[in-house]
Design a protein around this motif. Structure first.
Motif, PDB file in Angstrom:
ATOM      1  N   SER A 170      48.284  54.762  35.650  1.00 17.11           N
ATOM      2  CA  SER A 170      48.558  55.202  34.278  1.00 17.11           C
ATOM      3  C   SER A 170      49.950  54.768  33.839  1.00 17.11           C
ATOM      4  CB  SER A 170      48.396  56.714  34.161  1.00 17.11           C
ATOM      5  OG  SER A 170      49.326  57.352  34.992  1.00 17.11           O
ATOM      6  N   ASN A 171      50.886  54.638  34.787  1.00 16.58           N
ATOM      7  CA  ASN A 171      52.214  54.180  34.404  1.00 16.58           C
ATOM      8  C   ASN A 171      52.265  52.687  34.110  1.00 16.58           C
ATOM      9  OD1 ASN A 171      54.785  55.836  34.304  1.00 16.58           O
ATOM     10  ND2 ASN A 171      53.664  56.820  35.968  1.00 16.58           N
ATOM     11  N   LEU A 172      51.395  51.921  34.735  1.00 19.96           N
ATOM     12  CA  LEU A 172      51.389  50.489  34.445  1.00 19.96           C
ATOM     13  C   LEU A 172      50.531  50.216  33.227  1.00 19.96           C
ATOM     14  CD1 LEU A 172      52.164  47.616  35.163  1.00 19.96           C
ATOM     15  CD2 LEU A 172      50.198  47.502  36.672  1.00 19.96           C
ATOM     16  N   ASP A 173      49.236  50.524  33.335  1.00 23.49           N
ATOM     17  CA  ASP A 173      48.360  50.276  32.204  1.00 23.49           C
ATOM     18  C   ASP A 173      47.050  51.010  32.421  1.00 23.49           C
ATOM     19  OD1 ASP A 173      47.136  49.296  29.977  1.00 23.49           O
ATOM     20  OD2 ASP A 173      46.511  47.426  30.934  1.00 23.49           O
ATOM     21  N   SER A 174      46.879  52.088  31.688  1.00 25.44           N
ATOM     22  CA  SER A 174      45.665  52.875  31.911  1.00 25.44           C
ATOM     23  C   SER A 174      44.417  52.133  31.462  1.00 25.44           C
ATOM     24  CB  SER A 174      45.776  54.229  31.192  1.00 25.44           C
ATOM     25  OG  SER A 174      46.273  54.029  29.894  1.00 25.44           O
ATOM     26  N   GLU A 175      44.588  51.127  30.622  1.00 28.58           N
ATOM     27  CA  GLU A 175      43.423  50.349  30.189  1.00 28.58           C
ATOM     28  C   GLU A 175      43.016  49.279  31.197  1.00 28.58           C
ATOM     29  OE1 GLU A 175      43.487  50.222  25.417  1.00 28.58           O
ATOM     30  OE2 GLU A 175      45.228  49.348  26.384  1.00 28.58           O
ATOM     31  N   LYS A 176      43.836  49.173  32.261  1.00 28.27           N
ATOM     32  CA  LYS A 176      43.500  48.291  33.402  1.00 28.27           C
ATOM     33  C   LYS A 176      43.450  46.797  33.066  1.00 28.27           C
ATOM     34  CE  LYS A 176      41.319  52.173  35.543  1.00 28.27           C
ATOM     35  NZ  LYS A 176      40.145  53.012  35.520  1.00 28.27           N
ATOM     36  N   TYR A 177      44.291  46.378  32.141  1.00 33.59           N
ATOM     37  CA  TYR A 177      44.454  44.943  31.940  1.00 33.59           C
ATOM     38  C   TYR A 177      45.276  44.365  33.089  1.00 33.59           C
ATOM     39  CZ  TYR A 177      42.537  44.967  27.247  1.00 33.59           C
ATOM     40  OH  TYR A 177      41.687  45.058  26.184  1.00 33.59           O
ATOM     41  N   LEU A 178      46.177  45.224  33.596  1.00 39.24           N
ATOM     42  CA  LEU A 178      47.015  44.809  34.715  1.00 39.24           C
ATOM     43  C   LEU A 178      46.885  45.903  35.776  1.00 39.24           C
ATOM     44  CD1 LEU A 178      48.874  42.367  35.038  1.00 39.24           C
ATOM     45  CD2 LEU A 178      50.779  43.774  34.317  1.00 39.24           C
ATOM     46  N   ILE A 228      46.264  37.839  26.534  1.00 37.69           N
ATOM     47  CA  ILE A 228      46.018  36.832  27.570  1.00 37.69           C
ATOM     48  C   ILE A 228      45.225  37.409  28.735  1.00 37.69           C
ATOM     49  CG2 ILE A 228      48.011  35.373  27.069  1.00 37.69           C
ATOM     50  CD1 ILE A 228      49.495  36.772  29.328  1.00 37.69           C
ATOM     51  N   LEU A 229      45.092  38.734  28.772  1.00 32.08           N
ATOM     52  CA  LEU A 229      44.438  39.346  29.932  1.00 32.08           C
ATOM     53  C   LEU A 229      43.111  39.988  29.544  1.00 32.08           C
ATOM     54  CD1 LEU A 229      47.510  41.076  31.610  1.00 32.08           C
ATOM     55  CD2 LEU A 229      46.354  38.999  32.361  1.00 32.08           C
ATOM     56  N   GLU A 230      42.320  40.229  30.593  1.00 35.72           N
ATOM     57  CA  GLU A 230      41.041  40.871  30.384  1.00 35.72           C
ATOM     58  C   GLU A 230      41.045  42.132  31.242  1.00 35.72           C
ATOM     59  OE1 GLU A 230      37.883  37.927  30.477  1.00 35.72           O
ATOM     60  OE2 GLU A 230      36.625  39.450  31.432  1.00 35.72           O
ATOM     61  N   SER A 231      40.590  43.215  30.688  1.00 30.10           N
ATOM     62  CA  SER A 231      40.558  44.461  31.453  1.00 30.10           C
ATOM     63  C   SER A 231      39.564  44.325  32.603  1.00 30.10           C
ATOM     64  CB  SER A 231      40.147  45.599  30.530  1.00 30.10           C
ATOM     65  OG  SER A 231      39.918  46.759  31.285  1.00 30.10           O
ATOM     66  N   TYR A 232      39.957  44.826  33.797  1.00 32.66           N
ATOM     67  CA  TYR A 232      39.042  44.736  34.932  1.00 32.66           C
ATOM     68  C   TYR A 232      39.141  46.010  35.763  1.00 32.66           C
ATOM     69  CZ  TYR A 232      37.186  43.345  39.468  1.00 32.66           C
ATOM     70  OH  TYR A 232      36.483  43.297  40.637  1.00 32.66           O
ATOM     71  N   ASN A 233      38.040  46.714  35.886  1.00 31.93           N
ATOM     72  CA  ASN A 233      38.016  47.957  36.650  1.00 31.93           C
ATOM     73  C   ASN A 233      37.599  47.643  38.083  1.00 31.93           C
ATOM     74  OD1 ASN A 233      38.062  50.573  37.395  1.00 31.93           O
ATOM     75  ND2 ASN A 233      36.516  51.283  35.925  1.00 31.93           N
ATOM     76  N   SER A 234      38.556  47.275  38.879  1.00 32.10           N
ATOM     77  CA  SER A 234      38.256  46.836  40.239  1.00 32.10           C
ATOM     78  C   SER A 234      37.825  48.013  41.101  1.00 32.10           C
ATOM     79  CB  SER A 234      39.507  46.193  40.840  1.00 32.10           C
ATOM     80  OG  SER A 234      39.371  46.101  42.237  1.00 32.10           O
TER      81      SER A 234
END
Lengths: 402, 582
Positions: A112-120, A94-100
């Motif tokens: 890195s503890n939440l999501d290293s792929e940066k979906y969240l 449901i999410l899209e990776s975003y490198n803000s």
């Protein structure tokens, strides 16, 4: 008058005039309240009416709604999913990776503890802790509370004073379940945990005495009502700060705090110091995959992680801001357990390190199911048997009278 | 020539009649099909299909899942136990109320009915105020015994659920069995007594067969209500114990698993249908046996003469028992009203809850203004009532069109079809209904933008059977000959309906309308399921805020609901008989 009112209410959602639709939980930044909608409106120049925030009961509701709508999403941004829900959210795509660009000010361990792929992307975090009322429980009445271990809850009958939230319905409740799993381990999947026992045994022994509330606010109302005689609840390490620093309900900085929070102190390897073990909850903001207003959503996420908003997190959302530049008021810092101590110092232990995302992803459903099954304390066969007898009696008596 | 002309007009009129009836049938069927039967089919479709993996394995997993099995067993077990306890208390209470004559008896019977007609959420709040850990009973107990442990623990215990269900449903047993006791043929009792039968034999051979149908019908009714219990179990027993309703709700709303939810809903539907069909059989029997009978039970008054002290003791026992039953059923309702005036915090006025409510300040736990909730509740109930009445009238119109056919008293095909088609909605629990509607319409923009339409539809489907029954009851009192005369004199079917039937069933329509209004006012399950955060009514407002620190606000809302519901049922009572909802 009323039908037309509802008409307006209803058509607001999804109306094409919106330029941003946000799903979040009801209590986001609301106590005493920071109006992030108008703040963003004045920052971005979008009118407040065009920003549609849909408030849900809790983060679970956000997740289910987003999953149900995934083929045709109406939301652009989800706020409030955490480091456990992320697995489900990613599996459902449901999410899209975003490198803000704002991520440069967010601690990398948090990312890195939440999501290293940066979906969240993390916007705040805190540790799950047992929060207790110092007037009713303190180191004089219960000396064990100071260096509490989960086992002490059973030994000293603290479970009769404890309120936990239902992990299938509430995120602090789920955090506490994972806390027990990480401490005791799960022999069924060969997960050692800290102590190498079985988490189910803890719940088996505690279930009769615990009170399980369906949400944090339910739990709080039990905690607050003195007649219930339950002065400890599963909450956050920041909860004591609420009792001191809240402009309406707090006692004010400098006065003795009415409550305190504690994590657990298991120390199997006999380290020379007292180790604290805690489960870390990281809340995140995410861009919806296929969001109708993707560009606007990205702008909003950048702003949400910026210092301007993050400064308001401690005293309105009662968590630690993810942005390292954000100001943490002294009153807040003095009266809460700082989660960064767990992330950055080897003295303390963050249970997320052993209960890895992978383990959670593969076992969460089974754990929740086992937890529910663990609570049942009667044999279904007795009831099946009873029902059979009754049915027979009814049918026999029916036949007789014909 | 005249004859052929007459014949032509007759034929033309017959055609018009057929046309209107066909139109009515098409309208009704398309409504039922699109809002009830298609959603139902959708449930079956989801229940027997799966996107991930082998269906047989998944279904086996659902059936053998420990939590599901336990819940199924719990649902059965608590319904059985609740029914049984209701019978133990309700049967003697019904007998005493039928047998003894005293001042205020009617009032007592009416008071005993009140919990049953109230919305479940109001009953739940009354129950919490009275028996909760900080409720009246436990506070009194704690101060009397100086102990810290409560007398009754209602959270997460089977006792709590059963106690709440008994309190809610005991009036069903009492109300149904009072006429049963009254209608026993006492001549037979006298005869057998003169022939030398002893009391036990008389009870077994004469009394029991006569009241049995009523007792079974009443028990089945209580069983259905407790089997489909949602709000009470969700608040009191979750997560320790769950009914199938709660499981369905959680598997759709909490962890979206459509296959599991639908499969559970199918099980629920099948079990409910079986119980409802048995109920209808027994209800018909007990109605037949009660028809045309006058009450011939000799009532006694309480006598306290000095000589017969054993009678005095018996009478005192009966009075004491009735007072206990009255207190048990009425105390929680009273408690809601009284408690709404007791401040939680020092400094709050007694009217704090009501002031907050009418000042229309946003309540933060609800994210809504209280007057909006009240407004939503009222206009939803109003629209539901209108639609329900329209549908019920159409049903009655179709069912009774048979008088026009030449072969007069033969049941038409349309009638039997329709009477079967409206049984199924009766057997559908509100959560199953909501599941179907949700699965069918969730992806439409209408569902996102105007979920209240679906709330209304589910309220309508829930209340149509009751409204139809009230109207039919009035309709059955119309003299058929009157209609035949009108028809011979050349009135068309619609004209007969407008000029004769409608005025004569006027009262029945009002009763049916009040009924559906009251049902919609308090409906919780389907509303909560469909419109949790998008659209709130008073019931949901109470549920969401009942556990906040100020009990005064939710209890003020509950008191308002009590007031309006009692008003509705008082009006029904004045106009006709209170039909028990199925």
């Amino acid at each position: 008058m009323f039908p037309s009112q509802a008409g307006v209410q209803a058509s607001e959602i999804n109306a094409e005039s919106n330029s941003l639709v946000i799903y979040t939980y009801e209590t986001l930044l609301n106590d005493p309240g920071y109006d992030f909608v108008s703040a963003y409106a004045s920052y971005s120049g979008i009118s407040e009416e065009e920003i549609n925030v849909v408030y849900m009961e809790d983060a679970n509701a956000i997740l289910s709604k987003a999953i149900l709508e995934k083929d045709n999403p109406s939301a652009d941004v989800l706020i409030g999913l955490d480091n456990v829900m992320i697995h489900n959210a990613k599996a459902e795509e449901i999410l899209e990776s975003y490198n803000s660009p704002s991520l440069e000010n967010i601690s990398s361990t948090l990312i890195s503890n939440l999501d290293s792929e940066k979906y969240l992307l993390p916007y705040d975090y805190g540790i799950i802790a047992l929060w207790y009322d110092l007037n009713r429980i303190n180191s004089t009445t219960n000396p064990e509370i100071q260096y509490l271990e989960l086992e002490d809850i059973l030994t000293y009958d603290l479970d009769k004073k404890l309120i936990v939230e239902d992990p299938t319905l509430s995120s602090p409740g789920l955090g506490f379940l994972l806390w027990t799993i990480a401490i005791y381990g799960d022999p069924q999947i060969d997960f050692e945990g800290v102590l190498g026992e079985d988490w189910r045994d803890w719940w088996k022994e505690a279930k009769e005495d615990l009170r399980i509330a369906s949400s944090w606010s339910d739990a709080f109302s039990i905690y607050y009502t003195h007649q219930e005689n339950r002065p400890i609840m599963v909450s956050y390490g920041t909860s004591p700060a609420y009792d001191v620093c809240h402009p309406d309900y707090g006692v004010g900085e400098g006065n003795p705090p009415p409550s305190a929070a504690v994590v657990s102190h298991e120390n199997p390897t006999a380290l020379p110091y007292i180790r604290q073990n805690a489960w870390l909850q990281i809340e995140g903001i995410g861009l919806v995959s296929g969001a109708p207003h993707s560009a606007e959503a990205k702008k909003f996420i950048d702003w949400f992680l910026n210092k301007e908003l993050q400064d308001n997190i401690p005293l309105n959302n009662w968590m630690y801001p993810a942005n390292i530049e954000a100001e943490i008021p002294s009153c807040f810092a003095a009266n809460s357990i700082d989660p960064s101590l767990f992330l950055n110092e080897s003295l303390n232990f963050v249970l997320n390190d052993i209960l890895t995302p992978n383990l959670i992803k593969n076992n969460l459903d089974d754990w929740l199911n086992d937890w529910e099954a663990e609570l049942v304390s009667f044999s279904p066969f007795v009831i099946v048997f009873l029902s059979l007898i009754t049915t027979t009696v009814v049918f026999v008596s029916m036949k007789k009278r014909k | 020539m005249l004859v052929s002309q007459r014949k032509k007009t007759f034929e033309r009129k017959a055609l018009v009649n057929k046309f209107t009836i066909a139109l009515a049938i098409i309208f009704l069927l398309s409504f039922l099909a699109s809002f009830f039967y298609l959603p139902l089919i959708r449930i079956f479709q989801y229940g027997f299909s799966s996107e991930t993996g082998n269906l047989a394995i998944i279904l086996r997993e659902i059936i053998t899942d420990k939590v599901n099995l336990y819940s199924l067993a719990f649902t059965f077990g608590q319904a059985l136990a609740s029914t049984f306890i209701c019978l133990i208390i309700g049967l003697p209470a019904g007998y005493f109320l039928a047998k003894y004559e005293f001042k205020g008896k009617k009032l007592l019977i009416n008071l005993l009915t009140i919990p049953f007609v109230l919305p479940p959420i109001v009953v739940l709040s009354g129950f919490l105020v009275t028996y909760g850990n900080s409720g009246w009973i436990n506070v009194i107990w704690k101060s009397l015994t100086n102990s810290s442990s409560p007398l009754i623990s209602i959270f997460g215990t089977i006792e709590g659920v059963i106690l709440a269900h008994v309190f809610y449903n005991i009036s069903v047993i009492i109300r149904i069995t009072i006429p049963a006791w009254q209608n026993i043929d006492y001549d037979q009792v006298e005869v057998s007594r003169t022939l030398g039968a002893n009391k036990r034999r008389i009870f077994r051979k004469i009394i029991r067969p006569q009241i049995m149908n009523h007792v079974i019908a009443a028990s089945l009714l209580v069983f259905v209500y407790t089997f489909n219990s949602f709000a009470i179990v969700l608040k009191l027993a979750n997560p320790y114990y769950q009914t199938i309703e709660v499981l369905i709700y959680k598997s759709i709303r909490v962890s979206p698993d459509f296959t599991e939810a639908s499969f559970l809903a199918i099980i629920q539907l099948i079990l409910n249908s079986i119980i409802i069909i048995i109920y209808i059989l027994f209800d018909r029997k007990s109605r037949q046996s009660a028809e045309g009978k006058e009450s011939n039970l000799k009532t006694t008054i309480f006598q306290f003469s000095k000589q017969k002290w054993n009678i005095i003791i018996r009478n005192l026992g009966v009075i004491f028992f009735l007072i206990l039953v009255g207190l048990f059923t009425f105390l929680p309702i009273l408690a809601v009203i009284i408690r709404s005036f007791i401040p939680d915090k020092v400094g709050n006025s007694a009217f704090y809850g009501y002031q907050e409510f009418f000042s229309n300040k946003e309540i933060s736990v609800l994210n809504a203004n209280p007057l909006t909730l009240l407004g939503n509740t009222l206009w939803i109930a109003a629209i539901s009532t209108v639609v329900t009445l329209l549908l019920s009238l159409i049903i009655v119109f179709i069912l009774r069109s048979r008088y026009q056919s030449i072969k007069r008293y033969k049941t038409s095909k349309a009638e039997s079809l329709i009477s079967y088609l409206i049984i199924l909605p009766m057997a559908t629990s509100s959560i199953t209904l909501a599941t179907g509607v949700y699965l069918q319409f969730r992806n439409t923009s209408l569902f996102d933008n105007a979920v209240w339409i679906f709330v209304i539809i589910s309220h309508v489907i829930i209340s149509v059977p009751f409204a139809t029954r009230s109207i039919l009851a009035a309709y059955n009192r119309i003299d058929v000959e009157l209609l035949n005369v009108a028809s011979t004199l050349g009135a068309s079917r619609t004209r007969i309906f407008r000029k004769i039937e409608l005025p004569m069933i006027y009262k029945g329509i009002i009763v049916g309308g009040l009924f559906s209004f009251a049902i919609s006012l308090g409906e919780f399950g389907a509303t909560y399921f469909l419109a949790r955060e998008d659209f709130k009514t008073l019931s949901i407002g109470i549920y969401d805020s009942i556990s906040t620190q100020t009990m005064q606000i939710p209890l003020a809302m509950a008191s308002l609901l009590i007031f309006v519901t009692i008003l509705c049922f008082y009006a029904i009572h004045r106009l006709g008989e209170i039909e028990l909802k199925v």
